[in-house]
Scaffold this motif. Sequence first.
Motif, PDB file in Angstrom:
ATOM      1  N   ASP A   1       0.837  -1.182   0.000  1.00 41.29           N
ATOM      2  CA  ASP A   1       0.000   0.000   0.000  1.00 41.29           C
ATOM      3  C   ASP A   1       0.880   1.243   0.000  1.00 41.29           C
ATOM      4  O   ASP A   1       1.475   1.598   1.004  1.00 41.29           O
ATOM      5  CB  ASP A   1      -0.913  -0.017   1.241  1.00 41.29           C
ATOM      6  CG  ASP A   1      -1.913   1.108   1.234  1.00 41.29           C
ATOM      7  OD1 ASP A   1      -2.022   1.787   0.195  1.00 41.29           O
ATOM      8  OD2 ASP A   1      -2.583   1.313   2.259  1.00 41.29           O
ATOM      9  N   GLY A   2       0.927   1.939  -1.127  1.00 44.25           N
ATOM     10  CA  GLY A   2       1.744   3.133  -1.233  1.00 44.25           C
ATOM     11  C   GLY A   2       1.254   4.255  -0.345  1.00 44.25           C
ATOM     12  O   GLY A   2       2.028   5.029   0.197  1.00 44.25           O
ATOM     13  N   ALA A   3      -0.063   4.373  -0.170  1.00 46.21           N
ATOM     14  CA  ALA A   3      -0.631   5.431   0.665  1.00 46.21           C
ATOM     15  C   ALA A   3      -0.214   5.232   2.120  1.00 46.21           C
ATOM     16  O   ALA A   3       0.084   6.193   2.832  1.00 46.21           O
ATOM     17  CB  ALA A   3      -2.142   5.443   0.543  1.00 46.21           C
ATOM     18  N   GLN A   4      -0.204   3.998   2.563  1.00 45.23           N
ATOM     19  CA  GLN A   4       0.194   3.714   3.944  1.00 45.23           C
ATOM     20  C   GLN A   4       1.656   4.093   4.140  1.00 45.23           C
ATOM     21  O   GLN A   4       2.028   4.636   5.170  1.00 45.23           O
ATOM     22  CB  GLN A   4      -0.016   2.239   4.254  1.00 45.23           C
ATOM     23  CG  GLN A   4       0.350   1.867   5.679  1.00 45.23           C
ATOM     24  CD  GLN A   4       0.207   0.382   5.944  1.00 45.23           C
ATOM     25  OE1 GLN A   4      -0.041  -0.389   5.032  1.00 45.23           O
ATOM     26  NE2 GLN A   4       0.357  -0.006   7.183  1.00 45.23           N
ATOM     27  N   SER A   5       2.465   3.830   3.142  1.00 44.81           N
ATOM     28  CA  SER A   5       3.881   4.159   3.217  1.00 44.81           C
ATOM     29  C   SER A   5       4.080   5.673   3.306  1.00 44.81           C
ATOM     30  O   SER A   5       4.872   6.156   4.094  1.00 44.81           O
ATOM     31  CB  SER A   5       4.603   3.605   1.998  1.00 44.81           C
ATOM     32  OG  SER A   5       5.942   4.003   2.004  1.00 44.81           O
ATOM     33  N   GLU A   6       3.328   6.427   2.490  1.00 49.98           N
ATOM     34  CA  GLU A   6       3.438   7.882   2.522  1.00 49.98           C
ATOM     35  C   GLU A   6       2.974   8.425   3.859  1.00 49.98           C
ATOM     36  O   GLU A   6       3.582   9.343   4.410  1.00 49.98           O
ATOM     37  CB  GLU A   6       2.618   8.499   1.389  1.00 49.98           C
ATOM     38  CG  GLU A   6       3.235   8.326   0.020  1.00 49.98           C
ATOM     39  CD  GLU A   6       2.382   8.936  -1.073  1.00 49.98           C
ATOM     40  OE1 GLU A   6       1.561   9.828  -0.758  1.00 49.98           O
ATOM     41  OE2 GLU A   6       2.531   8.533  -2.220  1.00 49.98           O
ATOM     42  N   SER A   7       1.909   7.858   4.395  1.00 52.64           N
ATOM     43  CA  SER A   7       1.384   8.313   5.673  1.00 52.64           C
ATOM     44  C   SER A   7       2.388   8.087   6.788  1.00 52.64           C
ATOM     45  O   SER A   7       2.617   8.975   7.619  1.00 52.64           O
ATOM     46  CB  SER A   7       0.079   7.576   5.986  1.00 52.64           C
ATOM     47  OG  SER A   7      -0.362   7.882   7.277  1.00 52.64           O
ATOM     48  N   SER A   8       2.991   6.919   6.811  1.00 55.29           N
ATOM     49  CA  SER A   8       3.965   6.632   7.860  1.00 55.29           C
ATOM     50  C   SER A   8       5.208   7.496   7.687  1.00 55.29           C
ATOM     51  O   SER A   8       5.809   7.918   8.670  1.00 55.29           O
ATOM     52  CB  SER A   8       4.331   5.150   7.873  1.00 55.29           C
ATOM     53  OG  SER A   8       4.939   4.777   6.670  1.00 55.29           O
ATOM     54  N   GLN A   9       5.566   7.805   6.449  1.00 49.83           N
ATOM     55  CA  GLN A   9       6.723   8.666   6.212  1.00 49.83           C
ATOM     56  C   GLN A   9       6.426  10.085   6.673  1.00 49.83           C
ATOM     57  O   GLN A   9       7.286  10.738   7.273  1.00 49.83           O
ATOM     58  CB  GLN A   9       7.102   8.661   4.737  1.00 49.83           C
ATOM     59  CG  GLN A   9       8.386   9.420   4.457  1.00 49.83           C
ATOM     60  CD  GLN A   9       8.820   9.327   3.012  1.00 49.83           C
ATOM     61  OE1 GLN A   9       8.065   8.874   2.161  1.00 49.83           O
ATOM     62  NE2 GLN A   9      10.030   9.752   2.727  1.00 49.83           N
ATOM     63  N   GLU A  10       5.201  10.565   6.444  1.00 53.03           N
ATOM     64  CA  GLU A  10       4.820  11.895   6.908  1.00 53.03           C
ATOM     65  C   GLU A  10       4.861  11.970   8.428  1.00 53.03           C
ATOM     66  O   GLU A  10       5.339  12.952   9.003  1.00 53.03           O
ATOM     67  CB  GLU A  10       3.425  12.256   6.397  1.00 53.03           C
ATOM     68  CG  GLU A  10       3.375  12.577   4.921  1.00 53.03           C
ATOM     69  CD  GLU A  10       1.959  12.813   4.431  1.00 53.03           C
ATOM     70  OE1 GLU A  10       1.051  13.015   5.267  1.00 53.03           O
ATOM     71  OE2 GLU A  10       1.759  12.795   3.210  1.00 53.03           O
ATOM     72  N   LYS A  11       4.355  10.931   9.087  1.00 54.40           N
ATOM     73  CA  LYS A  11       4.391  10.896  10.547  1.00 54.40           C
ATOM     74  C   LYS A  11       5.826  10.908  11.050  1.00 54.40           C
ATOM     75  O   LYS A  11       6.154  11.614  11.997  1.00 54.40           O
ATOM     76  CB  LYS A  11       3.670   9.648  11.077  1.00 54.40           C
ATOM     77  CG  LYS A  11       2.181   9.690  10.932  1.00 54.40           C
ATOM     78  CD  LYS A  11       1.556   8.407  11.432  1.00 54.40           C
ATOM     79  CE  LYS A  11       0.077   8.369  11.170  1.00 54.40           C
ATOM     80  NZ  LYS A  11      -0.530   7.094  11.565  1.00 54.40           N
ATOM     81  N   TYR A  12       6.675  10.132  10.393  1.00 56.06           N
ATOM     82  CA  TYR A  12       8.078  10.067  10.769  1.00 56.06           C
ATOM     83  C   TYR A  12       8.736  11.438  10.632  1.00 56.06           C
ATOM     84  O   TYR A  12       9.449  11.888  11.528  1.00 56.06           O
ATOM     85  CB  TYR A  12       8.810   9.035   9.910  1.00 56.06           C
ATOM     86  CG  TYR A  12      10.308   9.065  10.067  1.00 56.06           C
ATOM     87  CD1 TYR A  12      10.907   8.534  11.204  1.00 56.06           C
ATOM     88  CD2 TYR A  12      11.119   9.644   9.101  1.00 56.06           C
ATOM     89  CE1 TYR A  12      12.285   8.572  11.368  1.00 56.06           C
ATOM     90  CE2 TYR A  12      12.484   9.688   9.257  1.00 56.06           C
ATOM     91  CZ  TYR A  12      13.067   9.148  10.380  1.00 56.06           C
ATOM     92  OH  TYR A  12      14.420   9.191  10.544  1.00 56.06           O
ATOM     93  N   LEU A  13       8.486  12.115   9.508  1.00 54.54           N
ATOM     94  CA  LEU A  13       9.084  13.425   9.284  1.00 54.54           C
ATOM     95  C   LEU A  13       8.573  14.450  10.284  1.00 54.54           C
ATOM     96  O   LEU A  13       9.329  15.311  10.746  1.00 54.54           O
ATOM     97  CB  LEU A  13       8.825  13.886   7.851  1.00 54.54           C
ATOM     98  CG  LEU A  13       9.550  13.089   6.766  1.00 54.54           C
ATOM     99  CD1 LEU A  13       9.117  13.565   5.377  1.00 54.54           C
ATOM    100  CD2 LEU A  13      11.053  13.200   6.921  1.00 54.54           C
ATOM    101  N   THR A  14       7.293  14.357  10.646  1.00 53.99           N
ATOM    102  CA  THR A  14       6.715  15.268  11.638  1.00 53.99           C
ATOM    103  C   THR A  14       7.387  15.074  12.992  1.00 53.99           C
ATOM    104  O   THR A  14       7.767  16.042  13.655  1.00 53.99           O
ATOM    105  CB  THR A  14       5.196  15.038  11.759  1.00 53.99           C
ATOM    106  OG1 THR A  14       4.593  15.215  10.477  1.00 53.99           O
ATOM    107  CG2 THR A  14       4.577  15.994  12.747  1.00 53.99           C
TER     108      THR A  14
END
Length: 100
Positions: A48-61
């Motif tokens: 799931d690419g969306a899940q990956s982007e979401s977790s990356q955004e959380k990580y960056l935050t």
Amino acid sequence: MAHQIFFNAHKIKFNLHHAWEELRNDQKWCEAVTKKIDGSGKKRKCDDGAQSESSQEKYLTVKERLSKMALLDSLIFKNTTLSEAEEALKQKLITEMLSN
């Protein structure tokens, strides 16, 4: 020379089995064994690419918040007096941290 040192320390001859016992739980080797078992040499991709982007955004935050906290920490515990810019930055960071 190294073989003699090993033999004197462990009273057994050095062999590859000993090396494997020492390194088999190392992350690098676990990853290599997993790849061979799966039958592919490529890394698995996220389904799931969306899940990956979401977790990356959380990580960056979280990473950004931690870096701001570290900066604030260094400003608070600085031994010398702060310049006007540093004092303004300190107050801004305190306000940000308290509003979140």
